[in-house]
Enzyme design. Structure first.
Site, short mmCIF file in Angstrom:
data_model
loop_
_atom_site.label_atom_id
_atom_site.label_comp_id
_atom_site.label_asym_id
_atom_site.label_seq_id
_atom_site.Cartn_x
_atom_site.Cartn_y
_atom_site.Cartn_z
N GLY A 29 0.75 -1.22 0.11
CA GLY A 29 0.11 0.14 -0.05
C GLY A 29 0.74 1.36 0.01
N ASN A 30 0.15 2.32 0.36
CA ASN A 30 0.89 3.69 0.30
C ASN A 30 0.23 4.60 1.31
OD1 ASN A 30 -1.27 5.34 -1.23
ND2 ASN A 30 -0.79 3.85 -2.79
N HIS A 31 1.10 5.69 1.35
CA HIS A 31 0.54 6.63 2.53
C HIS A 31 -0.66 7.50 2.24
CE1 HIS A 31 3.41 5.37 5.47
NE2 HIS A 31 4.41 5.28 4.66
#
Ligand code: C5P
Length: 223
Positions: A29-31
């Protein structure tokens, strides 16, 4: 009072960040928090637009008065955008889409085996933004397509190259790193136009950047 200058316009916004399953409990995933996308949704609705948001893993309160479609992965986001794009006057892609996904998502939780872990093989995800431009060209419809890009260095040069590569009308380039942009309420950006325009938006609330983006979109809408 806000000018209802987007009355009668339909806008589609992607928000958040995709999650690419490794197994039933893990993902890549990512932020991205979804704050900028939701700010675009709220401001568009306040200006009278009919708003659809495709939200990937956003943990924020639902924006009022918008049609919300929830997705998880990049492939799901692509499918939802494809289903919603027709007839939209503007599409704004703020979602952070994973460039790659695991080829296989394990059916059960991957266990430690005591030996070296198996590598995770990746495959490229579709570029949704570039796909929107292709669909628009094919149909010959008037649709303003906006991308977002997070860059850590050579923001303008990298942004120009990306704008050309994607073929969209506007690219909102954020300087990231050093505590800027991700998960914060403030954003500082430069908006590059395919027509060569450069608009600097000073550091301020994500709502302010959103309103500037809608100003630039409104200028480009026919009628
Ligand atoms: O290439 P990059 O990921 O930096 O481009 C960012 C822009 O492209 C964003 O608007 C993002 O939503 C969009 N994008 C996309 N599909 C991808 C990757 C990025 O639509 N697979």
């Amino acid at each position: 009072a806000v000018e209802p200058d987007l009355t009668g316009k339909r806008v589609l916004i992607s928000a958040g960040g995709t999650r690419e399953a490794i197994d039933p409990v893990r993902f890549i995933g990512n932020h991205s928090s979804g704050r900028q996308g939701y700010a675009l949704a709220r401001t568009a609705a306040a200006r009278g637009a009919d708003v659809t948001v495709v939200a990937a893993n956003v943990g924020l309160p639902d924006p009022a008065g918008v049609h919300l479609v929830r997705v998880g992965s990049a492939v799901e986001l692509a499918e939802a955008v494809e289903a919603e794009r027709a007839g939209a006057d503007a599409v704004v892609m703020t979602a952070a889409v994973a460039d790659f996904r695991p080829v296989n998502s394990a059916a059960s939780k991957i266990k430690k085996s005591g030996t070296a872990p198996a590598p995770i093989e990746l495959v490229e995800n579709p570029d949704i933004l570039a796909g929107l431009v292709v669909s628009r060209e094919r149909e010959g419809t008037a649709q303003t397509i906006v991308g977002f890009a997070a860059e850590t260095d050579d923001v303008i040069a990298n942004g120009r190259a990306k704008l050309a590569r994607k073929g969209c009308d506007l690219l909102v380039v954020n300087q990231v790193g050093g505590g800027k942009a991700f998960g914060t309420d403030d954003n500082k950006a430069t908006v590059l136009g395919a027509d060569g325009t450069v608009v600097d938006v000073p550091t301020g609330p994500k709502e302010d950047l959103a309103d500037r983006v809608w100003d630039l979109v409104a200028e480009r809408l026919p009628g």
